[in-house]
Design a protein around this motif. Structure first.
Motif, PDB file in Angstrom:
ATOM      1  N   SER A 161      27.965  47.879  94.769  1.00  0.00           N
ATOM      2  CA  SER A 161      27.982  49.128  94.004  1.00  0.00           C
ATOM      3  C   SER A 161      27.027  50.129  94.609  1.00  0.00           C
ATOM      4  N   GLU A 168      40.118  52.117  87.729  1.00  0.00           N
ATOM      5  CA  GLU A 168      40.327  51.236  88.873  1.00  0.00           C
ATOM      6  C   GLU A 168      41.257  51.930  89.868  1.00  0.00           C
ATOM      7  N   TYR A 183      38.547  50.099  94.416  1.00  0.00           N
ATOM      8  CA  TYR A 183      37.287  50.561  93.825  1.00  0.00           C
ATOM      9  C   TYR A 183      37.416  50.591  92.305  1.00  0.00           C
ATOM     10  N   ARG A 184      36.261  50.514  91.652  1.00  0.00           N
ATOM     11  CA  ARG A 184      36.140  50.900  90.252  1.00  0.00           C
ATOM     12  C   ARG A 184      35.210  52.087  90.208  1.00  0.00           C
ATOM     13  N   VAL A 185      35.644  53.170  89.588  1.00  0.00           N
ATOM     14  CA  VAL A 185      34.958  54.456  89.683  1.00  0.00           C
ATOM     15  C   VAL A 185      34.669  54.980  88.286  1.00  0.00           C
ATOM     16  N   SER A 190      32.093  42.282  96.231  1.00  0.00           N
ATOM     17  CA  SER A 190      31.943  43.653  95.767  1.00  0.00           C
ATOM     18  C   SER A 190      30.496  44.081  95.879  1.00  0.00           C
ATOM     19  N   LEU A 210      33.105  55.594 102.362  1.00  0.00           N
ATOM     20  CA  LEU A 210      32.637  55.518 100.985  1.00  0.00           C
ATOM     21  C   LEU A 210      33.163  56.730 100.219  1.00  0.00           C
ATOM     22  N   VAL A 224      30.372  53.940  91.918  1.00  0.00           N
ATOM     23  CA  VAL A 224      31.472  53.267  92.608  1.00  0.00           C
ATOM     24  C   VAL A 224      31.139  51.793  92.779  1.00  0.00           C
ATOM     25  N   GLU A 225      32.070  50.954  92.415  1.00  0.00           N
ATOM     26  CA  GLU A 225      31.997  49.534  92.730  1.00  0.00           C
ATOM     27  C   GLU A 225      33.054  49.244  93.784  1.00  0.00           C
ATOM     28  N   VAL A 226      32.625  48.841  94.961  1.00  0.00           N
ATOM     29  CA  VAL A 226      33.528  48.574  96.071  1.00  0.00           C
ATOM     30  C   VAL A 226      34.047  47.151  95.936  1.00  0.00           C
TER      31      VAL A 226
END
Length: 786
Positions: free
Chosen positions: A394, A523, A282-284, A392, A351, A341-343
């Motif tokens: 989001s 990340e 993830y990017r958070v 990805s 999630l 959040v980017e998954v």
């Protein structure tokens, strides 16, 4: 004015009942479609009354109008230049057949979507249609409020999960219903049967007198109705009555459509991620009012059931909207934290969330309300793919993070005993609990001391896996302890805390490493996986503790990996780990797919409709039987003779013979003989009964019981002859025909009619059903001519 007010008030009662849906939806965007549906149903009822179409015969037309209205009112975006596409037709059909199921499987409050509006729109349409028909076509008074009561009961059942008062909608419904009954009852009481021609003959303005009488009675009754409403509101608020929190919730007996595979606890996946190569997940970005927030971890799931070997999740997942339910009242307040959040991979269905989630944007998800866990309810980014997938997506989730001011004095609330359950507690658990209990007198002091003692233990990310009683004792024993990692530390804290009497669960998620933050975005990789315990404290919700010191590492000796026995997951402790793929239309997938769901739901609906029709048919037959028995046994001989004629006229109507109220019995007998068909076979018996009725009405003396018995014998003879000549299907249809229960429809005689003209129908005063035979003219209480 009263006649105009009654249909308007009937629609108002339906809308007042439908206002109870305010607890189901977010905002009031649902109200205009429901109001339009109620008005449309009322207009259709007025139209069929104006055109004198039987209301029951217009039911199929009403269904078509409802379906077309839902197609273009709720699914217009799925049409192509006004032409319905298959997707629009499918959505309309699913809404009508499965809308109730969808409403039982979403979190409350729910977003206003077409599939959730289908049932409220249908209820409002049907209730308004039925209520206005009752107002326009019957003389019923209290029963006209029954459709609105049905709507209120349905709305209360749908919103039972909110455990909130429905006082305002109920009081509003009570007020409008009482006003409708007040106007209707007093208008009916002024209709004394006097004709306008007779009133003009003596110089009386009958219409004005009736208007003044109705207005006066309504004005006098208004204070009484207001007093009843006020007393009801006060009684519901002040007296120890049910407050709505204990209502039966149909959701508890309906399986949610979001089904997930059963597997082992997510806690067993901590060690493989710690020891394998790091994989970006993830990017958070975490923000509070636009500023970076001090949040050190994100949660995937919370495990609240322990069987001595596995921590598992005990809740169930239901489809979530943009607003998520939450009930915690924070004593010291809470920060509203937004988690963007980017998954980066679809390997996990969970999630990430922070704190207590209260809002969701950008993802179709299902929520476990007990633990606050979110899982994907759609295909997601390459759902089910390998961890290295580059696809990805989001989303954003908003959570409440409690302030911990004065938390030292907080204690556990009264709650689910399952949060304290520990099966077959070993002796060492009690010993650890005694040590923590001796460290302080407050819950916080004991829990903090327990966390500190566990943090002092060595940390080994490559330690032996497991969190059963045996695995925990291996880490905590004083002689030759084995270094563990977050799985054992979090589990040990939860077990001992429960032994102390504190409701505890184990959370699994990821640590946020601020050293890897770029422009506020962190990340998250697989090696950031972590587990920690959370304790439920009154006024603070679930408070996280940290019993693991990841910096207190030890060198892991090379050891042979132990063989882990393959244990078949038990339904009682199994943990959902993978959401069903291809969940159509926002995650409503069930076994069998959309087509299977529509077929099953359609079969249930059709079966229910058939049973309802059979019940109604049986009710009509029973009502006719009871009415015939009462007509035969009640009243003076003259009344029983008239009742026998009325029963015969009802039988003739069922056979299609025109029986007008303005015709004399002898004229009806001649019409029967000329009509042909089964009724003509009994024309001689009908003629004899008509002669007997005419003599009874016009004779100066009271008839005897023998005359009444002869009349009913003739009625039975007519019934027997007609039945012998009528095919079985036609007899069944005649038996369940409800039209004769309400009597023939009447129309006023035109004032300019010629003396020789024979009107087809004349109005009859209320209560004259059995006292006066057709065509005999007004009669006194004994049935003789006045």
């Amino acid at each position: 004015m009263a006649r105009t007010a009654e249909p308007v008030l009937a629609v108002a009662t339906v809308l007042a009942a439908a206002s109870a849906l305010s607890g189901f939806f977010t905002g009031w965007a649902w109200a205009p479609p429901v109001a339009v549906a109620a008005v449309a149903g009322a207009l259709l009822a007025w139209l069929v009354t104006w055109r004198r179409v039987p209301g029951w015969a217009c039911a199929p037309v009403a269904l078509v109008v409802l379906a077309v209205g839902q197609l273009y009112g709720l699914h217009a975006s799925a049409t192509l230049y006004g032409l319905p596409r298959p997707a629009a037709l499918r959505a309309t059909g699913e809404g009508l057949l499965s809308g109730w199921a969808r409403m039982l499987t979403v979190t409350l409050p729910a977003d206003t979507t077409p599939d959730l509006l289908a049932l409220p729109v249908a209820l409002a349409f049907a209730a308004a249609y039925t209520g206005v028909l009752l107002v326009l076509r019957t003389r019923l008074v209290v029963a006209v409020a029954l459709p609105a009561l049905v709507v209120l009961a349905a709305c209360l059942a749908l919103t039972a999960g909110r455990e909130a008062w429905a006082l305002v909608p109920t009081v509003t419904l009570l007020g409008t219903a009482l006003l409708l009954v007040l106007v209707r009852a007093n208008r009916a009481s002024t209709d004394d049967g006097a004709s306008a021609a007779d009133a003009r003959a003596v110089g009386v303005d009958l219409g004005a007198q009736r208007r003044h009488s109705t207005a006066g009675r309504v004005l006098i009754g208004l204070p009484g109705a207001a007093a009843v409403v006020a007393l009801a509101a006060f009684g519901a608020s002040a007296l120890p009555l049910a407050d709505g929190s204990g209502r039966a919730d149909p959701r508890s007996v309906y399986a949610p459509p979001v089904q997930v595979d059963q597997g082992l606890s997510p806690l067993v996946q901590v060690r493989p991620q710690l020891t394998d190569s790091p994989v970006p997940l993830y990017r958070v970005r975490v923000r509070t009012d636009g500023d970076p927030a001090d949040v050190s971890r994100v949660r995937l799931t919370a495990l609240d059931r322990f069987d001595g070997a596995l921590w598992t999740q005990g809740g169930r997942f239901v489809l979530a909207g943009s607003t998520l339910p939450h009930t915690t009242a924070y004593a010291a307040g809470a920060d509203t934290v937004r988690l963007d959040v980017e998954v980066l991979t679809g390997a996990s269905p969970f999630l990430p969330v922070v704190g207590e989630p209260v809002a969701l944007d950008g993802a179709a998800a299902a929520l476990d309300e007990v633990s606050g866990t979110l899982v994907r309810a759609d295909d997601g980014p390459d759902a089910g793919s390998d961890a290295g997938s580059a696809t990805s997506s989001s989303y954003a989730v908003t959570g409440l993070v409690a302030h911990l001011d004065d938390v030292e004095g907080a204690g556990p609330p009264a709650g689910d005993v399952g949060l304290l359950a520990l099966p077959d507690v070993p002796e060492w658990v009690g010993e650890r609990a005694d040590v923590a209990r001796a460290a302080g007198t407050t819950p916080w002091a004991q829990l903090d001391a327990l966390a500190a003692s566990l943090r002092a233990l060595p940390y080994d990310p490559g330690g032996l896996p497991g969190h059963s009683y045996g695995a925990l004792e291996r880490v905590l024993r004083t002689q030759d302890p084995v270094a563990g990692y977050a799985e054992q530390h979090a589990s040990a804290f939860a077990v001992v805390a429960r032994a102390l009497g504190y409701p505890t669960r184990v959370a699994v998620g990821y640590r946020l490493d601020p050293s890897r933050a770029v422009d506020g975005v962190v990340e998250v990789v697989s090696t950031d996986v972590h587990a920690w315990p959370e304790v439920l404290l009154d006024g603070y919700g679930w408070v996280a503790f940290e019993p693991t010191d990841v910096a207190n590492t030890v060198d892991s000796p090379e050891r042979e990996e132990p063989e882990v026995p393959q244990v078949a997951p038990d339904d009682a402790v199994a943990q959902p780990t993978q959401a069903d793929d291809a969940a159509d239309d926002g995650g409503t997938e069930v076994a069998g797919g959309v087509l299977g769901r529509v077929v099953r739901t359609g079969a249930l609906v059709v079966t229910g409709l058939v049973l309802l029709l059979l019940l109604l048919a049986g009710g009509v037959v029973l009502a006719k039987t009871v009415r015939r028995s009462r007509r035969r046994a009640r009243g003076a001989p003259a009344r029983r003779v008239a009742a026998a004629w009325r029963e015969t006229c009802d039988l003739l109507r069922e056979q299609g013979v025109p029986v007008a109220l303005a015709r004399t019995p002898l004229e009806v007998a001649r019409t029967t003989a000329a009509a042909g068909g089964p009724a003509a076979a009994a024309s001689d018996a009908v003629g004899e009964l008509a002669t007997l009725v005419t003599a009874t009405v016009c004779a100066p003396a009271e008839p005897t019981d023998a005359t009444a018995r002869r009349a009913w014998a003739l009625e039975a003879d007519v019934r027997r002859r007609v039945a012998a000549r009528t095919p079985l299907p036609r007899r069944v249809l005649a038996a369940v025909d409800p039209r004769t229960l309400r009597g023939p429809r009447t129309t006023p005689v035109p004032e300019a009619a010629a003396p020789g003209d024979a009107p087809t129908d004349v109005p009859r005063p209320e209560g004259a059903d059995d006292a006066v035979p057709a065509g005999a003219g007004p009669a006194d209480g004994a049935g003789r001519a006045g």
